[in-house]
Each structure stands twice: as C-alpha cells, then as structure tokens.
Design an enzyme around this catalytic site. Sequence first.
Site, PDB file in Angstrom:
ATOM      1  CD  GLU A 143      91.707 -30.756 -36.271  1.00  7.49           C
ATOM      2  OE1 GLU A 143      90.954 -29.972 -35.654  1.00  7.49           O
ATOM      3  OE2 GLU A 143      92.467 -31.549 -35.708  1.00  7.49           O
ATOM      4  CD  GLU A 201      93.953 -27.462 -32.315  1.00  2.50           C
ATOM      5  OE1 GLU A 201      93.587 -27.605 -31.134  1.00  2.50           O
ATOM      6  OE2 GLU A 201      93.170 -27.384 -33.273  1.00  2.50           O
TER       7      GLU A 201
END
Length: 474
Positions: free
Chosen positions: A265, A161
Amino acid sequence: MTLIRVFTALFALLSSTVLAVTPIKVEGSQFINAATKKRFQIIGVDYQPGGASAYNEENKSDPLSDGDICLRDAALLQRLGVNTIRIYNLNPGLNHDLCVSIFNAAGIYLILDVNSPIAHESLNRVEPWTTYHKGYMERVFGVIEAFKDYPNVLAFFGGNEVINEDAVKQVPAYIRAVQRDMKQYIANHSPRPIPVGYSAADIRDILADTWAYFSCNIEDDPDSISDFFGLNSYSWCGDATFESAGYNTLVDQFKDTTLPVFFSEYGCNEVQPRIFTEVAALYGKQMVSAMGGGLIYEYSQEDNDYGIVELHENNTATTMIDYDNLMEQYSKIDIALLESVDQAGATKKPVKCTPDLIKDDKFFENDFKIPPPTEGIPDMIKNGISSPNKGKLVEVKETNVKFDVFNKDGRKLEGLQIKILEDFQSNLPGENTSGAPGEPDFGSEDKEDAATSLSRSNVLSLLAIGAGATLLML
Ligand SMILES: *[C@@H]1O[C@H](CO)[C@@H](O)[C@H](O)[C@H]1NC(C)=O
Ligand SMILES: *[C@@H]1O[C@H](CO)[C@@H](O)[C@H](O)[C@H]1NC(C)=O
Ligand SMILES: *[C@@H]1O[C@H](CO)[C@@H](O)[C@H](O)[C@H]1NC(C)=O
C-alpha cells in the site's frame, strides 16, 4: 459502416479465444515473467470497492463476483496503466471465473489476501494460538483452491499488518506457520508454485526486525520463509523528496534484499489532491534494485478518502483528479528500466536465521521456533480440503463497459472497454487503451447552469492549487 461491422465481427472472433498472461515467478530479489524472462515490477492499485467493512457476516459477496462491475473497473485500471491489483477480502465459495478472466484478458495480475475481518478468518495478534486451528486453515486453503488455477494470480498474502504495537512476541512465528502450511498446500495441490508473503505496517522501529524475521531461512522449517515482502508505506506526502519521505533509508535497508520487496500500500493523502510524485522515485534509478514497485491505496473512494474513482450506487463511476494525476505519473515510467533484470539480485540467496538478526526482542522471539501444525491441518495439506470450489478461466465475450463513466470535468469516457492483450503480455502504462473523454455533457438546458458553475469552480480551485504550488516551488 460496413467496415466498422467487419472490424466488430473480427474483434468478437478474436476476443472469444482464451488468452492468458504468463505466470510470474520469484528469482532472488525479483519477480520475473517466466516466458519473456523480463523483470516484472508491480504497477498496482489496491482494489476493495465498498471498503474494508463491505465484507462481513451478512454480505459475503466479494470484489470478484460481479462481471459487469469487474469489466468497468478492469477497463479503467487498464486505461490507467496498472498491471496488478490487490484484493483483501474474498469469499472462496463464490464463482470468480468471469471477473478473474476479465482481468487476465486485460493483462492485470492479482495479489490476494487469504484472511478476512470475520471471526476465525484471520490470526488474533494478542492470542494467536487460539486462532491457529483447522477451521481457520480450511478457509485459507479454500482461498488457495478457488484461485490456484488462474494464471494471473501473482501471489498470496498470508497476513496483513498482524504485527503492531499490540501484538505479542509469539505472533511472527504463527505467521510463519501459516505461510509454511500454505506453501506446502500449494506444493501438493496447485499446478504451479504461487509465491506467499507478508504485508507489513510501516512501523520504522520494528521494520528491520520484521524483514529480518521473515526473510531468513530456518533449516528445519524451510517452507515457512516469505517468498516476498510487502510494506504498507505512507511516508511520501504531497511534493516530498526522496530524502524527506525517508525513501533513502528504505533503499539502504533493502538494497541487498534476497527476496522481492514492494509497497503493498502507498499513497499518503494528507495533501490533496494527490500528485503521486513518489511514482517517479519508486520506478526510478535510485530505487529500482531495492524495490519491485507498489500498489496505490486505493481504487474506490470510501470514507477514509484514499480513492481515485468514485463508484455510484447505479454503477456509473467518476474518475477523480487523483486518477488523472496517477495516470500521468505512470505514463512517465521508463519501461526499459522497469523490465531490466538486475543479474546480481536474481541470484541472491536468503541468509540463515540466527538470533543476532533480531535487534529488539520485545516484538520477536529470536529462537525461530515455528509452531507445528495443529490437529487436522497435516491431513488437509496431504489430501486437500473436502469439496473445494475451484476456479477456471472462461472466454471473455463482452469487452464493452455497460455503465457510463465520466471524468472529473463531467466528460464521458467514450468507448470504454477492455483491450484483450496477446498471450504473455501484461498491461503497461502509456497505452491509452480506451475511453477518450468526449464533449462535455451538460444535458438539457436546465442542467446547464449548475454543470457550468460546477466545472468553473473546479477550474478555479485547480488554478488556486496550481498557484499555491508555484508559490511553494519559488
Ligand atoms: C457487499 O460487498 C460488495 C463487494 O465487496 C460491495 O460492492 C457492496 O457494496 C456490499 N454491499 C453492501 C450492502 O454493503
Ligand atoms: C447515477 O448516480 C449518480 C450519482 O448519484 C448521478 O449523478 C447520475 O445522474 C446517476 N445516473 C443515472 C443514469 O441514473
Ligand atoms: C491519451 O489520450 C489523451 C486524451 O485523448 C491525449 O491527450 C494523450 O496525449 C494521449 N496519450 C497518449 C500517450 O497517447
């Protein structure tokens, strides 16, 4: 009694051999088990006991440094049915041999992030050029050194990220630079190739460009390409559907993928308890050619409320209702479908990077110029870092979990242990490896009332949820 002793002795004998899982490799759009030639799809859980903040300047112990704790968690994860865990923050200077060997013995692979929240241990998304230096890459290479010799290391994440709304448009090129350096280091110093990739936030506006940027081939910088693509996705909440969660658009996007794509995730927690109906979609016919599985966020219950197991300070643990729900969903996965190789996907080749691949140049440079390694980095890639700490598999002699683990109803999981798998095997769901719930343990009489009323209130709330769900379905 004697028979039991004989079996125990036999088991001890068996468990003293160092068995190993088969390394996984990338072929086109899929992960493949190099020995069995079957497809490997990730059935995984993100593992960061203590949460993201547990790893800091003061506390550099990491989730793979305490064997007794790893044994407890490996037994619970094996019982749950996972074949992979992801670990975010690691200290390359620690000894990880026992923990990694325990997970290996249980048939569980590791995906490891090379960064950490500590300063100079990750790329800065606003000024990446200030952090791409010898000191940072020495840490990254240190993580590679510490783990490259374990067969159950499935992959490394070079970044997580990093690209978001705050990132400058030079950031993606720096991530590719780090990937290139990691892959060259692995090629020179690792006994086998270990895939390297990026874990992206699910920002739908930039997802297509992110994927395009990392999955294409740059002719004069071929090592900087991602070997796989991880997506952190929380779009399926409660009893959503393939369409309402937008999984249909993901399939459209990734159906022709040239590299493995998986959820690094997933597991929205807006509706509690979680029922994980997305598992059936993810491993079902509709998604199997586009996606290679995923990792549920996350194992331990922390402040952000995504856990499936509560870990107590005295090292006992309690599995939550989410753990049982996830185990039930995993047990319904069609293993034959999971393991069947998509032949068309296996031969896919990356496309060439061209400016038109990038639709919105606000976040991405479309010239695909990757920064060259800065001073000191080429020397480390060529000669290795100085005095690296290297891991190696060790015998796993102890298979019984030392700490008590209870299920959500307060029933102890009896005989909880890891089952050591044969060579080449990885863990699969539906095997019920150990830890059948015992009789409810309400201890002495004075505790009885509290315990009974507790479990009754649990039952009542469950009934209420059940009734609510039934009404919704009607
Ligand atoms: C230190 O880190 C370990 C592993 O990440 C964690 O289990 C432990 O709770 C942390 N300790 C403190 C005091 O934060
Ligand atoms: C361990 O801690 C948990 C949670 O605080 C508690 O319920 C349990 O009784 C403790 N067990 C032991 C053996 O101390
Ligand atoms: C696993 O164990 C539980 C409890 O012991 C039992 O109810 C269930 O049927 C078992 N499942 C399988 C697949 O054996």
